[in-house]
Write a protein that holds these residues in place. Structure first.
Motif, PDB file in Angstrom:
ATOM      1  N   UNK A  49       0.976  -1.075  -0.135  1.00  0.00           N
ATOM      2  CA  UNK A  49      -0.072  -0.062   0.022  1.00  0.00           C
ATOM      3  C   UNK A  49       0.981   1.381   0.040  1.00  0.00           C
ATOM      4  N   UNK A  50       1.608   1.563  -1.040  1.00  0.00           N
ATOM      5  CA  UNK A  50       2.465   2.435  -1.314  1.00  0.00           C
ATOM      6  C   UNK A  50       2.077   3.889  -1.453  1.00  0.00           C
ATOM      7  N   UNK A  51       2.692   4.867  -1.402  1.00  0.00           N
ATOM      8  CA  UNK A  51       2.304   6.144  -1.878  1.00  0.00           C
ATOM      9  C   UNK A  51       2.592   6.294  -3.295  1.00  0.00           C
ATOM     10  N   UNK A  52       2.401   7.495  -3.594  1.00  0.00           N
ATOM     11  CA  UNK A  52       2.629   8.142  -5.137  1.00  0.00           C
ATOM     12  C   UNK A  52       3.865   8.037  -5.597  1.00  0.00           C
TER      13      UNK A  52
ATOM     14  N   UNK B 132       0.336   6.995   8.825  1.00  0.00           N
ATOM     15  CA  UNK B 132      -1.041   6.495   8.460  1.00  0.00           C
ATOM     16  C   UNK B 132      -0.750   5.740   6.949  1.00  0.00           C
ATOM     17  N   UNK B 133      -0.438   6.618   5.845  1.00  0.00           N
ATOM     18  CA  UNK B 133      -0.265   6.383   4.636  1.00  0.00           C
ATOM     19  C   UNK B 133      -1.198   6.183   3.593  1.00  0.00           C
ATOM     20  N   UNK B 134      -1.466   7.185   3.016  1.00  0.00           N
ATOM     21  CA  UNK B 134      -2.532   7.524   2.150  1.00  0.00           C
ATOM     22  C   UNK B 134      -2.190   6.966   0.714  1.00  0.00           C
ATOM     23  N   UNK B 135      -2.360   5.789  -0.090  1.00  0.00           N
ATOM     24  CA  UNK B 135      -1.842   5.617  -1.232  1.00  0.00           C
ATOM     25  C   UNK B 135      -2.650   5.461  -2.239  1.00  0.00           C
ATOM     26  N   UNK B 136      -2.046   4.692  -3.379  1.00  0.00           N
ATOM     27  CA  UNK B 136      -2.467   4.411  -4.481  1.00  0.00           C
ATOM     28  C   UNK B 136      -3.669   3.571  -4.551  1.00  0.00           C
TER      29      UNK B 136
END
Length: 494
Positions: free
Chosen positions: A143-146, A159-163
């Motif tokens: 659950x990686x980022x952009x 937290x990590x808001x990803x693709x």
């Protein structure tokens, strides 16, 4: 009890005599990695990161190669009365350390994928591009980022808001275990069953509670995406804004998207399609079929002719091409608001303030939230938010003290005015999207509380007081958790 009653003391002033007295040679004998002090070859490179507006100026740097190096560095700092900061890539660098000890983790770059278990184990300096590459041959994705160059640990602690955010939630929700060096110099292995209170706090609120040396997290079964960008010119921006807001009310959880507005400078090194133009980029990542993706984006295409339209099926390993984040280090400052909703008139007001006529170039990004982001057990705040409005502005003049501060007041005033336009829907802030030294703001305490809300902020501050009563991990009151920020400390900078 008021939440301010739980505020920890700021980091003690560094005693110049003490700094002159400590012997780096004693540390050299305890660690495998390099130990650098001002004037050494490599010191400037080691303290620098992706964020050029601020650079650490530590009294000593430890280039850690392993968890044992981190343990030795923390014990040395504690014994010498030195505050500690941590940096991997420096994307989220918020508060620059003046004096003290900096632990650089970029040499800790081990990645191990267990395809049968569907997990990845990473060391402290790993960036997302490494994990995507290691997981892809197994049909798995993190659950990686952009941006592939962002550090895994700091991103996840925030937290990590990803693709894949709306489909699978926050990166923090996938964490299975964390190896953490606490202020007492102990290396602890934490899971939901071993040290559950501290483990939970690390999942969205963990900066300042210690130094993470390794993490294990779940991967998801995604090998391909339907994704890319629809780009609209200035004459269609108003309709694109309204259409995007309407559209986000209808799409399934399998579709994660964002809208970015960028006023490109008239520079010869830019492509002709971008140079000197104000453009709206709608970024799409859909885990369903390409045929269904085409049907879902039809209302956006109906806005009118596009400057570009590259939506297609792609391997997940190509997901970084959806956002095309800059890869070159630069100076910037940013703020954000998590929103319960939004209307087109307010969004147009934000655009009017931050567009080509703005006093400083500002990138506006609106992330569509909801879906799987709404559920979870970690310390991530404001899970009920429907949108995240992000503002990021460049700072001229390089590092702070060399001219960057001259533009900071203008940037902060612009951001405040733009965010005021969305005040009726504002829930708080996202820790992953706070960039810059917000601890120097007059409203720094409010910024800290806005990240998690009063109850969670109180719990995190209590844990900080219990596990780091002497504030070894440098106090920075303006962020509850992001790369360099916590309810009480600036520590990891991914």
């Amino acid at each position: 009890m008021e939440i301010n009653d739980l505020a920890l003391p700021s980091a003690p002033a560094l005693d110049p005599a003490a700094l002159a007295a400590f012997d780096p040679a004693a540390l050299v004998a305890q660690v495998r990695g390099p130990v650098l002090v001002p004037g050494d070859d490599g010191y400037d490179a080691e303290r620098s990161g992706f964020q050029l507006a601020r650079r650490h100026r530590p009294a000593v740097i430890v280039g850690a190669r392993c968890a044992e190096d981190v343990v030795a560095a923390v014990r040395f700092a504690r014994d010498q009365g030195l505050p500690v900061a941590v940096q991997a890539t420096g994307h989220g660098l918020s508060a620059a350390t003046e004096g003290g000890l900096l632990i650089s983790t970029r040499r800790m770059a081990g990645v191990r994928v267990d395809a049968a278990a569907g997990t990845a184990h990473v060391e402290a300096g790993v960036v997302w591009g490494q994990v995507v590459e290691a997981a892809a041959p197994h049909g798995l994705a993190p659950l990686n980022g952009s941006s592939p160059g962002v550090g895994v640990i700091s991103y996840t602690l925030g937290g990590g808001v990803g693709v894949l955010a709306r489909t699978y939630g926050f990166a923090a929700d996938q964490v299975r275990s964390v190896d953490l060096v606490t202020a007492d110099g102990r290396l602890r292995h934490l899971t939901a069953d071993t040290g559950p209170e501290l483990f939970r706090a690390l999942l969205g609120g963990g900066h300042g509670l210690g130094v993470v040396t390794a993490m294990e997290f779940g991967l998801v079964p995604v090998a391909r995406l339907y994704g890319g960008q629809l780009v609209f010119g200035a004459e269609q921006i108003d309709e694109a804004l309204a259409a995007y807001l309407r559209w986000t009310e209808t799409v399934p959880d399998e579709l994660t998207s964002s809208l970015a507005l960028i006023a490109y400078p008239d520079l010869p090194q830019l492509p002709g399609s971008l140079r000197g133009r104000y453009l709206a980029h709608i970024r799409i990542a859909y885990t369903g079929s390409a045929a269904e993706g085409e049907r879902l984006v039809a209302p956006l295409r109906a806005v009118g002719p596009r400057v570009s339209d590259d939506l297609c099926e792609m391997p997940y390993a190509g997901s970084h091409t959806i956002h095309r984040d800059p890869s070159d280090p630069h100076a910037y400052d940013g703020d954000n608001a998590l929103l319960s909703g939004l209307d087109a008139a307010a969004l147009r007001r934000v655009v009017a303030l931050t567009g080509p006529a703005a006093p400083v170039m500002t990138v506006v990004q609106l992330n569509h939230l909801g879906g799987a982001l709404s559920a979870g057990t970690g310390a991530v705040g404001h899970r009920d938010a429907r949108y995240a409005l992000r503002l990021l502005s460049g700072l001229t003049g390089g590092a702070a003290g060399d001219g960057a501060d001259a533009a900071l007041a203008t940037v902060r005033a612009l951001h405040a005015e733009a965010l005021a336009a969305v005040a009726p829907w504002r829930l708080g802030r996202s820790v992953n999207f706070l960039f810059g030294g917000h601890g120097d703001r007059p409203d720094a305490a409010e910024v800290a509380r806005s990240v998690h809300g009063a109850d969670e902020h109180r719990r995190l501050a209590g844990l900080k007081a219990r596990h780091d009563p002497e504030n070894v991990f440098r106090f920075h009151p303006a962020g509850a958790a992001t790369a360099d920020r916590t309810p009480a400390a600036a520590t990891h900078s991914g």
